[in-house]
Design a protein around this motif. Structure first.
Motif, PDB file in Angstrom:
ATOM      1  N   TYR A   1      -9.610  -8.902   1.321  1.00 48.75           N
ATOM      2  CA  TYR A   1      -9.440  -7.484   0.937  1.00 48.75           C
ATOM      3  C   TYR A   1     -10.796  -6.783   0.792  1.00 48.75           C
ATOM      4  O   TYR A   1     -10.931  -5.605   1.121  1.00 48.75           O
ATOM      5  CB  TYR A   1      -8.619  -7.372  -0.364  1.00 48.75           C
ATOM      6  CG  TYR A   1      -8.286  -5.936  -0.690  1.00 48.75           C
ATOM      7  CD1 TYR A   1      -7.309  -5.254   0.014  1.00 48.75           C
ATOM      8  CD2 TYR A   1      -8.964  -5.254  -1.698  1.00 48.75           C
ATOM      9  CE1 TYR A   1      -7.012  -3.923  -0.260  1.00 48.75           C
ATOM     10  CE2 TYR A   1      -8.668  -3.928  -2.000  1.00 48.75           C
ATOM     11  CZ  TYR A   1      -7.690  -3.277  -1.274  1.00 48.75           C
ATOM     12  OH  TYR A   1      -7.403  -1.958  -1.541  1.00 48.75           O
ATOM     13  N   GLU A   2     -11.806  -7.541   0.326  1.00 51.48           N
ATOM     14  CA  GLU A   2     -13.169  -6.972   0.213  1.00 51.48           C
ATOM     15  C   GLU A   2     -13.597  -6.343   1.536  1.00 51.48           C
ATOM     16  O   GLU A   2     -14.277  -5.325   1.555  1.00 51.48           O
ATOM     17  CB  GLU A   2     -14.167  -8.091  -0.102  1.00 51.48           C
ATOM     18  CG  GLU A   2     -13.978  -8.751  -1.452  1.00 51.48           C
ATOM     19  CD  GLU A   2     -14.850  -8.124  -2.510  1.00 51.48           C
ATOM     20  OE1 GLU A   2     -16.017  -7.849  -2.195  1.00 51.48           O
ATOM     21  OE2 GLU A   2     -14.348  -7.894  -3.642  1.00 51.48           O
TER      22      GLU A   2
ATOM     23  N   THR B   1      -8.921   1.492   5.743  1.00 49.95           N
ATOM     24  CA  THR B   1      -9.445   0.954   4.475  1.00 49.95           C
ATOM     25  C   THR B   1      -8.585   1.475   3.318  1.00 49.95           C
ATOM     26  O   THR B   1      -7.838   2.443   3.477  1.00 49.95           O
ATOM     27  CB  THR B   1     -10.903   1.408   4.204  1.00 49.95           C
ATOM     28  OG1 THR B   1     -10.916   2.833   4.115  1.00 49.95           O
ATOM     29  CG2 THR B   1     -11.861   0.950   5.294  1.00 49.95           C
ATOM     30  N   TYR B   2      -8.745   0.833   2.146  1.00 51.72           N
ATOM     31  CA  TYR B   2      -7.998   1.264   0.953  1.00 51.72           C
ATOM     32  C   TYR B   2      -8.893   0.979  -0.262  1.00 51.72           C
ATOM     33  O   TYR B   2      -9.693   0.038  -0.218  1.00 51.72           O
ATOM     34  CB  TYR B   2      -6.668   0.494   0.860  1.00 51.72           C
ATOM     35  CG  TYR B   2      -5.628   1.207   0.022  1.00 51.72           C
ATOM     36  CD1 TYR B   2      -5.078   2.404   0.441  1.00 51.72           C
ATOM     37  CD2 TYR B   2      -5.204   0.665  -1.195  1.00 51.72           C
ATOM     38  CE1 TYR B   2      -4.123   3.059  -0.339  1.00 51.72           C
ATOM     39  CE2 TYR B   2      -4.249   1.322  -1.977  1.00 51.72           C
ATOM     40  CZ  TYR B   2      -3.714   2.525  -1.528  1.00 51.72           C
ATOM     41  OH  TYR B   2      -2.782   3.182  -2.292  1.00 51.72           O
ATOM     42  N   PRO B   3      -8.765   1.774  -1.345  1.00 46.01           N
ATOM     43  CA  PRO B   3      -9.708   1.615  -2.461  1.00 46.01           C
ATOM     44  C   PRO B   3      -9.739   0.206  -3.071  1.00 46.01           C
ATOM     45  O   PRO B   3      -8.699  -0.423  -3.282  1.00 46.01           O
ATOM     46  CB  PRO B   3      -9.206   2.624  -3.501  1.00 46.01           C
ATOM     47  CG  PRO B   3      -8.448   3.624  -2.710  1.00 46.01           C
ATOM     48  CD  PRO B   3      -7.856   2.898  -1.544  1.00 46.01           C
ATOM     49  N   LYS B   4     -10.960  -0.217  -3.363  1.00 45.73           N
ATOM     50  CA  LYS B   4     -11.211  -1.554  -3.912  1.00 45.73           C
ATOM     51  C   LYS B   4     -10.448  -1.802  -5.222  1.00 45.73           C
ATOM     52  O   LYS B   4      -9.860  -2.857  -5.440  1.00 45.73           O
ATOM     53  CB  LYS B   4     -12.720  -1.647  -4.170  1.00 45.73           C
ATOM     54  CG  LYS B   4     -13.238  -3.021  -4.371  1.00 45.73           C
ATOM     55  CD  LYS B   4     -14.752  -2.988  -4.450  1.00 45.73           C
ATOM     56  CE  LYS B   4     -15.208  -4.397  -4.748  1.00 45.73           C
ATOM     57  NZ  LYS B   4     -16.518  -4.681  -4.260  1.00 45.73           N
TER      58      LYS B   4
ATOM     59  N   SER C   1     -11.752  -2.957   2.003  1.00 41.77           N
ATOM     60  CA  SER C   1     -11.684  -1.973   0.922  1.00 41.77           C
ATOM     61  C   SER C   1     -12.851  -1.005   0.967  1.00 41.77           C
ATOM     62  O   SER C   1     -13.908  -1.300   1.513  1.00 41.77           O
ATOM     63  CB  SER C   1     -11.603  -2.683  -0.431  1.00 41.77           C
ATOM     64  OG  SER C   1     -12.720  -3.502  -0.592  1.00 41.77           O
ATOM     65  N   SER C   2     -12.610   0.165   0.396  1.00 42.15           N
ATOM     66  CA  SER C   2     -13.644   1.207   0.445  1.00 42.15           C
ATOM     67  C   SER C   2     -14.151   1.481  -0.953  1.00 42.15           C
ATOM     68  O   SER C   2     -13.515   1.126  -1.935  1.00 42.15           O
ATOM     69  CB  SER C   2     -13.057   2.473   1.042  1.00 42.15           C
ATOM     70  OG  SER C   2     -11.855   2.805   0.388  1.00 42.15           O
TER      71      SER C   2
ATOM     72  N   ARG D   1      -7.697  -0.895  -6.273  1.00 39.36           N
ATOM     73  CA  ARG D   1      -6.235  -1.029  -6.221  1.00 39.36           C
ATOM     74  C   ARG D   1      -5.787  -2.471  -5.995  1.00 39.36           C
ATOM     75  O   ARG D   1      -4.581  -2.764  -6.000  1.00 39.36           O
ATOM     76  CB  ARG D   1      -5.635  -0.160  -5.097  1.00 39.36           C
ATOM     77  CG  ARG D   1      -5.982   1.298  -5.146  1.00 39.36           C
ATOM     78  CD  ARG D   1      -5.712   1.955  -6.473  1.00 39.36           C
ATOM     79  NE  ARG D   1      -4.314   1.994  -6.821  1.00 39.36           N
ATOM     80  CZ  ARG D   1      -3.857   2.355  -8.006  1.00 39.36           C
ATOM     81  NH1 ARG D   1      -4.713   2.698  -8.970  1.00 39.36           N
ATOM     82  NH2 ARG D   1      -2.565   2.361  -8.250  1.00 39.36           N
ATOM     83  N   TRP D   2      -6.752  -3.387  -5.759  1.00 37.19           N
ATOM     84  CA  TRP D   2      -6.366  -4.747  -5.375  1.00 37.19           C
ATOM     85  C   TRP D   2      -5.428  -5.466  -6.358  1.00 37.19           C
ATOM     86  O   TRP D   2      -4.414  -6.033  -5.936  1.00 37.19           O
ATOM     87  CB  TRP D   2      -7.605  -5.604  -5.061  1.00 37.19           C
ATOM     88  CG  TRP D   2      -7.223  -7.016  -4.723  1.00 37.19           C
ATOM     89  CD1 TRP D   2      -7.549  -8.139  -5.402  1.00 37.19           C
ATOM     90  CD2 TRP D   2      -6.388  -7.459  -3.628  1.00 37.19           C
ATOM     91  NE1 TRP D   2      -6.986  -9.252  -4.823  1.00 37.19           N
ATOM     92  CE2 TRP D   2      -6.256  -8.855  -3.732  1.00 37.19           C
ATOM     93  CE3 TRP D   2      -5.712  -6.800  -2.585  1.00 37.19           C
ATOM     94  CZ2 TRP D   2      -5.508  -9.613  -2.823  1.00 37.19           C
ATOM     95  CZ3 TRP D   2      -4.956  -7.555  -1.689  1.00 37.19           C
ATOM     96  CH2 TRP D   2      -4.875  -8.944  -1.819  1.00 37.19           C
TER      97      TRP D   2
ATOM     98  N   SER E   1      -8.099 -12.057  -1.823  1.00 40.41           N
ATOM     99  CA  SER E   1      -9.035 -11.120  -2.479  1.00 40.41           C
ATOM    100  C   SER E   1     -10.310 -10.994  -1.655  1.00 40.41           C
ATOM    101  O   SER E   1     -10.845  -9.885  -1.490  1.00 40.41           O
ATOM    102  CB  SER E   1      -9.420 -11.607  -3.878  1.00 40.41           C
ATOM    103  OG  SER E   1      -8.269 -11.880  -4.612  1.00 40.41           O
TER     104      SER E   1
ATOM    105  N   ILE F   1       0.843  -1.215   0.000  1.00 40.34           N
ATOM    106  CA  ILE F   1       0.000   0.000   0.000  1.00 40.34           C
ATOM    107  C   ILE F   1       0.875   1.261   0.000  1.00 40.34           C
ATOM    108  O   ILE F   1       0.608   2.222  -0.723  1.00 40.34           O
ATOM    109  CB  ILE F   1      -0.955  -0.029   1.223  1.00 40.34           C
ATOM    110  CG1 ILE F   1      -2.043  -1.089   0.997  1.00 40.34           C
ATOM    111  CG2 ILE F   1      -1.563   1.343   1.481  1.00 40.34           C
ATOM    112  CD1 ILE F   1      -3.023  -1.271   2.140  1.00 40.34           C
TER     113      ILE F   1
END
Ligand code: GLY
Length: 341
Positions: free
Chosen positions: A336-337, A286-289, A340-341, A291-292, A333, A235
């Motif tokens: 991560y859901e 959280t981190y943007p979806k 994620s934001s 970017r996974w 994955s 990240i």
């Protein structure tokens, strides 16, 4: 003043609660020449001047100082002022400065003494303790370096008063990490209305000192210090280093906690505790979806990947680290859901 002993390739003390000026005077008494490396902003702020046996090297700010070009300039100045085997280097600054100074000391004349004087919270509880020194390569962060312990780590907590709220919070992520992997008391202390920084620093360093003393070269146990770091590093890089290391690790710890819930039965309460404590320090969780895919690619290149297996550090309960040796990308994955934001 409290002190903690670290047993690595040599024994040394981490002293918490010292006075900067007194310690510098003490170091100057013990060496013929001392070479202090610090960012220019700190040199200005603390009005540090050269003297008969104190020479100064002013570095660029932040990660920009961990380059071969800067290191070469340090070596050139070592030669110009005649730094010999009995002389010493001081790294005065955040983690980037102590990493650079330690590596300069490790390499100049095949190794001279050095002292770490961390001024950031992350530097005090993590970077300056444990003997990891190094610079960044064009191909990645911290790829060039050496395990080379300082003679002492000197912590003057008055420097904390000069930090921005953001930098303090980023440093708290490493403190909180020590709580989750080893010391429940830290997690109680960080929830107090008035924070006892000296005690938090002392307890976090005790965790790190114990781990490093058992496994200096990171063959196994030391990996627990990377709780939250596998995704955290990915990240940090993905944000083009706009996120502080601690901020990225904060998100990474929530991810590691969620993974631990699935793979090691970490309780729902413990997972929730991660989110609540980190958020209380305004740390991101959280981190943007979208970017996974990039994050997964970066995680696959992480230093902890062995024979292409995706490895993570988790916890089965607070203070009980576990190693997840082969996690499937599909499972990652799904986890991560949840963050994620
Ligand atoms: N920052 C993790 C370690 O020193 O091993």
């Amino acid at each position: 003043m409290k002190s903690i002993n670290v047993k690595a390739e040599k024994n040394y003390q981490v002293k918490v609660g010292v006075d900067f000026a007194t310690e510098i005077a003490e170091i100057l008494k013990h060496h013929n020449k001392v070479f202090l490396i610090a960012p220019s902003s700190l040199l200005k702020k603390f009005k540090i001047k050269e003297s008969r046996n104190l020479s100064i090297f002013s570095t660029p700010e932040g990660e920009n100082q961990k380059t071969l070009t800067t290191l070469d300039r340090v070596w050139t100045k070592c030669a110009a002022i005649g730094i010999k085997r009995g002389d010493a280097i001081i790294g005065f600054g955040g983690g980037a400065t102590t990493d650079l100074a330690g590596f300069a000391a490790a390499t100049w004349l095949r190794g001279i003494s050095w002292y770490a004087f961390p001024t950031s919270l992350a530097g005090m509880v993590d970077a300056a303790v444990g003997g990891k020194t190094g610079i960044n390569a064009k191909s990645g962060k911290n790829l060039i370096g050496s395990f080379y312990s300082p003679s002492e780590v000197l912590i003057d907590t008055n420097f904390l008063g000069k930090l921005s709220a953001r930098d303090l919070s980023a440093g708290m992520a490493e403190v909180i990490k020590c709580g989750f992997i080893s010391d429940y008391k830290i997690l109680n202390l960080v929830q107090d209305e008035f924070l006892d920084y000296e005690e938090l620093i002392y307890r976090s360093i005790q965790v790190k000192a114990y781990v490093v003393s058992k496994d200096f070269k990171e063959s196994n146990l030391r990996e627990i210090l990377n709780y939250g770091h596998t995704l955290g590093h990915a990240i940090e890089k993905d944000s083009s280093y706009k996120l502080r290391h601690g901020e990225a690790v904060s998100i990474g710890m929530v991810f590691a906690a969620e993974l631990s819930r699935d793979l090691a039965n970490l309780s729902d309460d413990a997972v929730l505790m991660h989110r609540e404590i980190l958020q209380n320090f305004n740390l991101p969780i959280t981190y943007p979806k979208k970017r996974w895919p990039r994050l997964l690619q970066a995680v696959s290149k992480d230093k902890k990947v062995k024979q292409t297996k995706l490895r993570f550090i988790g916890i089965s309960k607070i203070g009980k680290p576990v190693w997840f040796e082969d996690v499937s990308p599909t499972h990652l994955s799904k986890v991560y859901e949840r963050i994620s934001s």
